[in-house]
Design a protein around this motif. Structure first.
Motif, mmCIF file in Angstrom:
data_model
loop_
_atom_site.group_PDB
_atom_site.id
_atom_site.type_symbol
_atom_site.label_atom_id
_atom_site.label_comp_id
_atom_site.label_asym_id
_atom_site.label_seq_id
_atom_site.Cartn_x
_atom_site.Cartn_y
_atom_site.Cartn_z
ATOM 1 N N PRO A 155 -6.661 -110.713 -49.623
ATOM 2 C CA PRO A 155 -7.876 -110.971 -49.244
ATOM 3 C C PRO A 155 -9.065 -109.819 -49.221
ATOM 4 O O PRO A 155 -8.789 -108.991 -49.476
ATOM 5 N N SER A 156 -10.181 -110.418 -49.429
ATOM 6 C CA SER A 156 -11.040 -109.118 -49.635
ATOM 7 C C SER A 156 -11.042 -108.000 -48.402
ATOM 8 O O SER A 156 -10.713 -108.983 -46.829
ATOM 9 N N GLY A 157 -11.245 -107.135 -47.514
ATOM 10 C CA GLY A 157 -10.769 -106.280 -46.849
ATOM 11 C C GLY A 157 -9.982 -105.858 -46.070
ATOM 12 O O GLY A 157 -9.707 -105.039 -45.676
ATOM 13 N N SER A 158 -8.621 -106.424 -47.232
ATOM 14 C CA SER A 158 -7.484 -105.955 -46.476
ATOM 15 C C SER A 158 -7.093 -104.611 -46.868
ATOM 16 O O SER A 158 -6.032 -104.004 -46.393
ATOM 17 N N LEU B 54 -1.665 -95.249 -64.155
ATOM 18 C CA LEU B 54 -2.376 -96.777 -64.385
ATOM 19 C C LEU B 54 -3.136 -97.234 -63.069
ATOM 20 O O LEU B 54 -2.205 -97.845 -62.410
ATOM 21 N N LEU B 55 -4.171 -97.317 -62.268
ATOM 22 C CA LEU B 55 -4.672 -97.746 -61.885
ATOM 23 C C LEU B 55 -6.113 -98.845 -62.001
ATOM 24 O O LEU B 55 -6.463 -97.504 -62.580
ATOM 25 N N LEU B 56 -5.988 -100.336 -62.045
ATOM 26 C CA LEU B 56 -6.621 -101.270 -61.677
ATOM 27 C C LEU B 56 -7.209 -102.056 -60.390
ATOM 28 O O LEU B 56 -6.490 -102.901 -60.527
ATOM 29 N N ASP B 57 -8.579 -102.152 -61.012
ATOM 30 C CA ASP B 57 -9.165 -102.597 -59.243
ATOM 31 C C ASP B 57 -9.761 -104.087 -59.775
ATOM 32 O O ASP B 57 -10.957 -103.612 -60.259
ATOM 33 N N GLU B 58 -8.864 -104.801 -59.875
ATOM 34 C CA GLU B 58 -9.563 -105.816 -60.058
ATOM 35 C C GLU B 58 -10.338 -105.975 -61.534
ATOM 36 O O GLU B 58 -11.410 -106.434 -61.606
ATOM 37 N N PRO B 59 -9.427 -105.682 -62.805
ATOM 38 C CA PRO B 59 -10.642 -104.706 -63.775
ATOM 39 C C PRO B 59 -10.712 -106.718 -64.504
ATOM 40 O O PRO B 59 -11.960 -106.998 -64.846
ATOM 41 N N PHE B 60 -9.948 -107.776 -63.956
ATOM 42 C CA PHE B 60 -11.001 -108.969 -64.738
ATOM 43 C C PHE B 60 -11.670 -109.974 -63.999
ATOM 44 O O PHE B 60 -11.919 -110.838 -63.789
ATOM 45 N N GLN C 116 -3.855 -115.123 -56.484
ATOM 46 C CA GLN C 116 -2.492 -115.180 -56.332
ATOM 47 C C GLN C 116 -1.994 -115.475 -57.472
ATOM 48 O O GLN C 116 -0.727 -115.169 -58.006
ATOM 49 N N GLU C 117 -2.232 -116.723 -58.726
ATOM 50 C CA GLU C 117 -2.019 -117.127 -60.067
ATOM 51 C C GLU C 117 -1.962 -115.652 -60.992
ATOM 52 O O GLU C 117 -0.873 -115.336 -61.641
ATOM 53 N N VAL D 264 2.166 -108.338 -51.376
ATOM 54 C CA VAL D 264 1.048 -108.795 -50.651
ATOM 55 C C VAL D 264 0.556 -108.342 -49.688
ATOM 56 O O VAL D 264 1.040 -107.912 -48.742
ATOM 57 N N LEU D 265 -1.177 -107.209 -49.517
ATOM 58 C CA LEU D 265 -1.079 -106.953 -47.878
ATOM 59 C C LEU D 265 -2.554 -107.215 -47.545
ATOM 60 O O LEU D 265 -3.129 -108.394 -48.004
ATOM 61 N N ASN D 266 -2.825 -107.360 -45.997
ATOM 62 C CA ASN D 266 -3.405 -108.124 -45.415
ATOM 63 C C ASN D 266 -3.748 -107.070 -44.266
ATOM 64 O O ASN D 266 -2.201 -106.616 -43.770
ATOM 65 N N LYS D 267 -4.735 -107.154 -43.806
ATOM 66 C CA LYS D 267 -5.095 -105.725 -42.498
ATOM 67 C C LYS D 267 -4.252 -104.726 -42.649
ATOM 68 O O LYS D 267 -4.128 -104.295 -41.689
ATOM 69 N N GLY D 268 -4.482 -104.271 -44.167
ATOM 70 C CA GLY D 268 -3.802 -102.970 -44.703
ATOM 71 C C GLY D 268 -2.350 -102.546 -44.063
ATOM 72 O O GLY D 268 -1.529 -102.014 -44.046
ATOM 73 N N LEU D 269 -1.965 -103.820 -43.467
ATOM 74 C CA LEU D 269 0.037 -103.632 -43.627
ATOM 75 C C LEU D 269 0.507 -104.643 -44.589
ATOM 76 O O LEU D 269 -0.685 -105.420 -45.459
ATOM 77 N N ILE D 270 1.198 -104.261 -45.849
ATOM 78 C CA ILE D 270 2.027 -105.111 -46.659
ATOM 79 C C ILE D 270 3.115 -105.996 -45.715
ATOM 80 O O ILE D 270 3.356 -106.083 -44.900
#
Ligand code: ATP
Length: 353
Positions: free
Chosen positions: A41-44, A163-169, A202-203, A214-220
């Motif tokens: 999620p946002s901020g994770s 290659l690193l892609l940050d929400e490219p779409f 997720q899709e 899956v990352l959440n609050k800085g943890l996998i």
């Protein structure tokens, strides 16, 4: 092109902003030729992790290795990372060709290829991203999807090691996103680079990636194949985050809980007593009343969602629940608004409260 692709390894990376842990001990690896989705999620902490790998942020502790070599002792330029951002990444006042050539043009004279070589490289890159002939256009003369393909060509121009892609779409509409997903998968397979792809969708992650982290609050929370993450969520967070789950309160006894008439095992370590069941609307079966085991419910509404129908069900004492069923089932069983039906869960994930 032609530099051998290298794997990425992140070991126990911690990164604080003031007292806030954006990354709280993250380890992951991406092998050459592997496409890994970083989902959260946002901020994770997704962007922070990409920036640490790229050398745009320095971690407080932990290691980053490229092909087994310490990347933290290399500058961002030495790491030769191909980076694509969500949007606003192209220079508006430069043509497509100038944008793609940018990473080569800014090299110091000794390291800069000759003009003719740059022109030829740009031509090949635009061919590779299926944009040949658009060299002279400006970014505002392109569609959003075309712009992101230019951004990818620009990232590839420096002959990246990873290659690193940050929400490219992220900024594109659903149809274009889907097309670009397939296109990116093919391109990735041709290039054979280690690719880390950030998304909160997720899709997109499940469809595109070899592995989903899956990352959440800085943890996998979980690191596994798309199927594993979807079918066997490791934590309550993953169960809730993947698959539009619904929740119901349940009671655990002998390591199991009854969910809509059937018993399911609770996650290992779940204490006896109050717990939460996570159920996906696809895992709820709806039958005519009395023809199956389950609980009695009333159909509150029926909504068409593409090839399937969503039935909103009211269950006395439990509240409301959505079930996704095929049109055939709705016709076969003659479900309609107000019908009294029997509802059962075919799969449920149970975690402590
Ligand atoms: N430069 C910074 N200074 C202070 N806090 C920051 C900085 N960069 C990120 N953060 C904080 O770190 C956390 C993680 O941010 P990050 O951008 O990595 O998340 P994200 O998962 O990429 O989110 P999004 O999907 O919204 O981009 C957030 O709470 C954010 O506010």
């Amino acid at each position: 092109m032609g530099n051998a692709s290298v794997g990425i390894e992140v070991r126990n990376v911690v990164k604080h902003f003031d007292n806030f842990a954006a990354l709280d001990g993250v380890s992951l690896s991406v092998a050459p030729g592997e496409l890994v989705a970083l989902l959260g999620p946002s901020g994770s902490g997704k962007t922070t992790l990409l920036r640490v790998i790229a050398g745009l942020e320095f971690p407080d502790s932990g290691d980053v290795l490229f092909g087994g070599r310490d990347a933290l002792s290399m500058t961002a330029r030495e790491r030769r990372v191909g980076f694509v951002f969500q949007q606003y990444a192209l220079f508006r006042h430069m043509t497509v060709a100038q944008n793609v050539a940018f990473g080569l043009d800014v090299r110091p004279r000794g390291a800069r290829p000759a003009r003719a070589e740059i022109t030829e490289r740009v031509r090949l890159l635009l061919e590779r991203v299926h944009l040949q002939g658009l060299e002279k256009r400006y970014p505002q003369q392109l569609s959003g999807g075309q712009r992101q393909r230019v951004a990818l060509a620009r990232a590839l121009a420096i002959d990246p090691s990873v290659l690193l892609l940050d929400e490219p779409f992220g900024a594109l509409d659903a149809k274009v996103r889907k097309e670009l997903r397939r296109w990116l998968r093919n391109l990735h397979d041709e290039l054979g680079l280690a690719t880390l792809f950030v998304t909160h969708d997720q899709e997109e992650a499940l469809e595109l990636a070899d592995r989903v982290v899956v990352l959440n609050k800085g943890l996998i929370e979980q690191d596994g194949s798309p199927q594993k993450v979807y079918d066997s969520p490791a934590t309550a967070f993953v169960a809730q985050f993947i698959g539009d789950t619904l929740t119901l309160p349940v009671q655990v006894t002998d390591g199991q809980a009854e969910v809509l008439g059937a018993r399911f095992p609770a996650a290992p370590g779940t204490p006896e007593g109050r717990a939460v069941a996570y159920i996906r609307p696809h895992d709820v079966s709806v039958q005519p009343q009395g023809t199956a085991n389950g609980v009695t419910a009333e159909v509150i509404s029926i909504t068409l969602s593409g090839a399937v129908l969503t039935l909103r069900l009211g269950i006395r004492g439990l509240g409301e629940l959505d079930a996704i069923v095929s049109r055939q089932d709705v016709q076969r069983f003659d479900h309609e608004k107000g019908s009294i039906v029997t509802v059962a869960a075919t799969q449920a994930y149970i975690f402590s409260d």
